[in-house]
Design a protein around this motif. Structure first.
Motif, PDB file in Angstrom:
ATOM      1  N   ASP A  67      -5.239  17.784  -1.209  1.00  0.00           N
ATOM      2  CA  ASP A  67      -4.360  17.004  -2.080  1.00  0.00           C
ATOM      3  C   ASP A  67      -3.096  16.646  -1.301  1.00  0.00           C
ATOM      4  O   ASP A  67      -2.684  17.391  -0.404  1.00  0.00           O
ATOM      5  CB  ASP A  67      -4.001  17.790  -3.344  1.00  0.00           C
ATOM      6  N   MET A  68      -2.483  15.526  -1.651  1.00  0.00           N
ATOM      7  CA  MET A  68      -1.276  15.095  -0.946  1.00  0.00           C
ATOM      8  C   MET A  68       0.003  15.450  -1.699  1.00  0.00           C
ATOM      9  O   MET A  68       1.102  15.160  -1.224  1.00  0.00           O
ATOM     10  CB  MET A  68      -1.308  13.578  -0.716  1.00  0.00           C
ATOM     11  N   THR A  69      -0.135  16.092  -2.859  1.00  0.00           N
ATOM     12  CA  THR A  69       1.010  16.333  -3.733  1.00  0.00           C
ATOM     13  C   THR A  69       1.372  17.811  -3.744  1.00  0.00           C
ATOM     14  O   THR A  69       0.555  18.651  -4.147  1.00  0.00           O
ATOM     15  CB  THR A  69       0.684  15.863  -5.169  1.00  0.00           C
ATOM     16  N   ASP A  70       2.577  18.146  -3.298  1.00  0.00           N
ATOM     17  CA  ASP A  70       3.000  19.541  -3.217  1.00  0.00           C
ATOM     18  C   ASP A  70       2.901  20.249  -4.561  1.00  0.00           C
ATOM     19  O   ASP A  70       2.486  21.412  -4.637  1.00  0.00           O
ATOM     20  CB  ASP A  70       4.443  19.626  -2.704  1.00  0.00           C
ATOM     21  N   GLU A  71       3.286  19.552  -5.622  1.00  0.00           N
ATOM     22  CA  GLU A  71       3.280  20.178  -6.942  1.00  0.00           C
ATOM     23  C   GLU A  71       1.871  20.550  -7.377  1.00  0.00           C
ATOM     24  O   GLU A  71       1.652  21.614  -7.979  1.00  0.00           O
ATOM     25  CB  GLU A  71       3.931  19.236  -7.965  1.00  0.00           C
ATOM     26  N   MET A  72       0.898  19.680  -7.091  1.00  0.00           N
ATOM     27  CA  MET A  72      -0.493  19.997  -7.420  1.00  0.00           C
ATOM     28  C   MET A  72      -1.009  21.140  -6.558  1.00  0.00           C
ATOM     29  O   MET A  72      -1.747  22.017  -7.041  1.00  0.00           O
ATOM     30  CB  MET A  72      -1.383  18.764  -7.246  1.00  0.00           C
ATOM     31  N   LEU A  73      -0.643  21.163  -5.293  1.00  0.00           N
ATOM     32  CA  LEU A  73      -1.091  22.239  -4.412  1.00  0.00           C
ATOM     33  C   LEU A  73      -0.564  23.592  -4.877  1.00  0.00           C
ATOM     34  O   LEU A  73      -1.288  24.598  -4.851  1.00  0.00           O
ATOM     35  CB  LEU A  73      -0.651  21.949  -2.978  1.00  0.00           C
ATOM     36  N   ARG A  74       0.685  23.628  -5.308  1.00  0.00           N
ATOM     37  CA  ARG A  74       1.238  24.896  -5.818  1.00  0.00           C
ATOM     38  C   ARG A  74       0.518  25.318  -7.093  1.00  0.00           C
ATOM     39  O   ARG A  74       0.200  26.511  -7.279  1.00  0.00           O
ATOM     40  CB  ARG A  74       2.739  24.753  -6.071  1.00  0.00           C
ATOM     41  N   LEU A  75       0.262  24.374  -7.979  1.00  0.00           N
ATOM     42  CA  LEU A  75      -0.447  24.685  -9.219  1.00  0.00           C
ATOM     43  C   LEU A  75      -1.863  25.176  -8.921  1.00  0.00           C
ATOM     44  O   LEU A  75      -2.326  26.164  -9.503  1.00  0.00           O
ATOM     45  CB  LEU A  75      -0.496  23.442 -10.099  1.00  0.00           C
ATOM     46  N   ALA A  76      -2.546  24.516  -7.989  1.00  0.00           N
ATOM     47  CA  ALA A  76      -3.915  24.904  -7.652  1.00  0.00           C
ATOM     48  C   ALA A  76      -3.955  26.303  -7.041  1.00  0.00           C
ATOM     49  O   ALA A  76      -4.848  27.101  -7.359  1.00  0.00           O
ATOM     50  CB  ALA A  76      -4.519  23.888  -6.692  1.00  0.00           C
ATOM     51  N   ALA A  77      -3.009  26.603  -6.159  1.00  0.00           N
ATOM     52  CA  ALA A  77      -2.973  27.935  -5.544  1.00  0.00           C
ATOM     53  C   ALA A  77      -2.744  29.005  -6.596  1.00  0.00           C
ATOM     54  O   ALA A  77      -3.357  30.090  -6.553  1.00  0.00           O
ATOM     55  CB  ALA A  77      -1.889  27.982  -4.474  1.00  0.00           C
ATOM     56  N   SER A 127       0.826  -1.204   0.000  1.00  0.00           N
ATOM     57  CA  SER A 127       0.000   0.000   0.000  1.00  0.00           C
ATOM     58  C   SER A 127       0.863   1.257   0.000  1.00  0.00           C
ATOM     59  O   SER A 127       0.559   2.240  -0.688  1.00  0.00           O
ATOM     60  CB  SER A 127      -0.929  -0.003   1.214  1.00  0.00           C
ATOM     61  N   THR A 128       1.931   1.237   0.785  1.00  0.00           N
ATOM     62  CA  THR A 128       2.849   2.373   0.820  1.00  0.00           C
ATOM     63  C   THR A 128       3.472   2.613  -0.549  1.00  0.00           C
ATOM     64  O   THR A 128       3.600   3.757  -1.005  1.00  0.00           O
ATOM     65  CB  THR A 128       3.945   2.136   1.864  1.00  0.00           C
ATOM     66  N   GLU A 129       3.843   1.520  -1.215  1.00  0.00           N
ATOM     67  CA  GLU A 129       4.436   1.632  -2.556  1.00  0.00           C
ATOM     68  C   GLU A 129       3.432   2.192  -3.553  1.00  0.00           C
ATOM     69  O   GLU A 129       3.767   3.055  -4.382  1.00  0.00           O
ATOM     70  CB  GLU A 129       4.931   0.260  -3.012  1.00  0.00           C
ATOM     71  N   LEU A 130       2.173   1.726  -3.468  1.00  0.00           N
ATOM     72  CA  LEU A 130       1.140   2.226  -4.377  1.00  0.00           C
ATOM     73  C   LEU A 130       0.900   3.716  -4.171  1.00  0.00           C
ATOM     74  O   LEU A 130       0.805   4.481  -5.133  1.00  0.00           O
ATOM     75  CB  LEU A 130      -0.168   1.469  -4.161  1.00  0.00           C
ATOM     76  N   ARG A 131       0.819   4.140  -2.908  1.00  0.00           N
ATOM     77  CA  ARG A 131       0.602   5.558  -2.637  1.00  0.00           C
ATOM     78  C   ARG A 131       1.767   6.384  -3.174  1.00  0.00           C
ATOM     79  O   ARG A 131       1.555   7.468  -3.741  1.00  0.00           O
ATOM     80  CB  ARG A 131       0.422   5.809  -1.145  1.00  0.00           C
ATOM     81  N   GLY A 132       2.977   5.902  -3.018  1.00  0.00           N
ATOM     82  CA  GLY A 132       4.135   6.617  -3.546  1.00  0.00           C
ATOM     83  C   GLY A 132       4.095   6.724  -5.061  1.00  0.00           C
ATOM     84  O   GLY A 132       4.459   7.762  -5.630  1.00  0.00           O
ATOM     85  N   THR A 133       3.649   5.666  -5.717  1.00  0.00           N
ATOM     86  CA  THR A 133       3.537   5.683  -7.177  1.00  0.00           C
ATOM     87  C   THR A 133       2.510   6.714  -7.621  1.00  0.00           C
ATOM     88  O   THR A 133       2.727   7.466  -8.583  1.00  0.00           O
ATOM     89  CB  THR A 133       3.144   4.290  -7.691  1.00  0.00           C
ATOM     90  N   VAL A 134       1.369   6.748  -6.921  1.00  0.00           N
ATOM     91  CA  VAL A 134       0.328   7.733  -7.237  1.00  0.00           C
ATOM     92  C   VAL A 134       0.869   9.149  -7.039  1.00  0.00           C
ATOM     93  O   VAL A 134       0.679  10.037  -7.883  1.00  0.00           O
ATOM     94  CB  VAL A 134      -0.920   7.502  -6.362  1.00  0.00           C
ATOM     95  N   ARG A 135       1.566   9.376  -5.927  1.00  0.00           N
ATOM     96  CA  ARG A 135       2.100  10.700  -5.638  1.00  0.00           C
ATOM     97  C   ARG A 135       3.068  11.151  -6.739  1.00  0.00           C
ATOM     98  O   ARG A 135       2.996  12.281  -7.225  1.00  0.00           O
ATOM     99  CB  ARG A 135       2.805  10.698  -4.288  1.00  0.00           C
ATOM    100  N   ARG A 136       3.966  10.259  -7.145  1.00  0.00           N
ATOM    101  CA  ARG A 136       4.952  10.623  -8.188  1.00  0.00           C
ATOM    102  C   ARG A 136       4.266  10.892  -9.519  1.00  0.00           C
ATOM    103  O   ARG A 136       4.646  11.823 -10.252  1.00  0.00           O
ATOM    104  CB  ARG A 136       5.993   9.507  -8.324  1.00  0.00           C
ATOM    105  N   HIS A 137       3.266  10.089  -9.843  1.00  0.00           N
ATOM    106  CA  HIS A 137       2.558  10.261 -11.117  1.00  0.00           C
ATOM    107  C   HIS A 137       1.896  11.630 -11.201  1.00  0.00           C
ATOM    108  O   HIS A 137       2.011  12.337 -12.209  1.00  0.00           O
ATOM    109  CB  HIS A 137       1.512   9.151 -11.265  1.00  0.00           C
TER     110      HIS A 137
END
Length: 251
Positions: A109-119, A5-15
């Motif tokens: 959202d859990m992804t810093d890059e998406m949060l910056r884009l959204a802001a 599960s940890t690996e899957l979450r990491g894959t989602v985050r990177r994607h």
């Protein structure tokens, strides 16, 4: 959470971090089992042209969903809304226009890059009634009984712990609050292995619940008036669906 599960979450985050960076660099993001940018069942084409035209181009380019939850969530003036997995912010910004200055919309959202884009997209849109939060949809960083509506667009299928997501949605909703979600859902006849054969986890397919599993999961969390209605196919035996439910209690 186990190692898989940890690996899957990491894959989602990177994607999705890569998707956000692609949009920031002037490209587009993608989701779904089809080739990048070539799947009509996912993305900004599922929104009306007038909705897309009213938003920053980067918010539209970052759209990764399988539907338009804001069109079915019955948002009202003054509502407080939570968007699970808000990505580049398209559904947050559309919701903010519907709830008006007296309402508020939280994007999680859990992804810093998406949060910056959204802001950045919210600033371009001049949206002052929005707030973006960092966290996971299994542990929402809001108090109980905070929001009137929870929306999400093709994100719950990515979770590695869907019962925790349903429990958190129930917790943060006020009594009488409602769910309006777009998600990928599988035919009841498909096994988890067969779902995985139709698309990978980050492509919003392998992790999908079946229709019965979705309904049962929401009811187990305490929801009533549960509806899971298919809208269009996204793969063999897999569908984009509209999910509605209500937290019991007065509104």
């Amino acid at each position: 959470m186990n190692e898989h599960s940890t690996e899957l979450r990491g894959t989602v985050r990177r994607h999705y971090a890569a998707a956000a960076l692609a949009v920031t660099d002037g490209g587009t993001a993608c989701c779904g089992p089809g080739p990048a940018g070539g799947d009509p069942d996912f993305g900004s084409a599922l929104y009306a042209a007038e909705e897309r035209d009213a938003l920053p181009v980067e918010a539209v380019a970052a759209s990764l969903g399988c539907g338009n939850p804001t069109a079915v969530a019955e948002l009202r003036e003054g509502d407080r809304v939570l968007d699970l997995g808000s990505g580049g912010g398209i559904d947050v910004l559309l919701s903010a226009r519907r709830v008006g200055p007296g309402g508020r919309v939280y994007g999680l959202d859990m992804t810093d890059e998406m949060l910056r884009l959204a802001a950045a997209n919210a600033a371009k849109a001049g949206a002052t009634n929005v707030e973006f939060l960092k966290g996971t949809i299994e542990a929402v960083p809001l108090p109980a009984d905070t929001v009137d509506v929870v929306i999400s667009n093709c994100v719950i299928n990515l979770s590695v712990d869907k019962p925790a997501v349903f429990a958190e949605v129930f917790r943060v909703l006020r009594p009488g609050g409602r769910v309006g979600v777009s998600d990928v859902v599988a035919d009841d006849t498909l096994t988890p292995r067969q779902r995985a054969e139709r698309g990978d986890h980050v492509g919003c397919v392998a992790g999908a619940l079946s229709f019965t599993e979705y309904r049962d999961g929401l009811r187990a969390a305490g929801f009533t008036d549960v509806e899971v209605t298919p809208t269009h196919p996204v793969a063999d035996g897999m569908h984009s669906a509209l999910v509605r439910a209500v937290k019991p209690g007065p509104r």
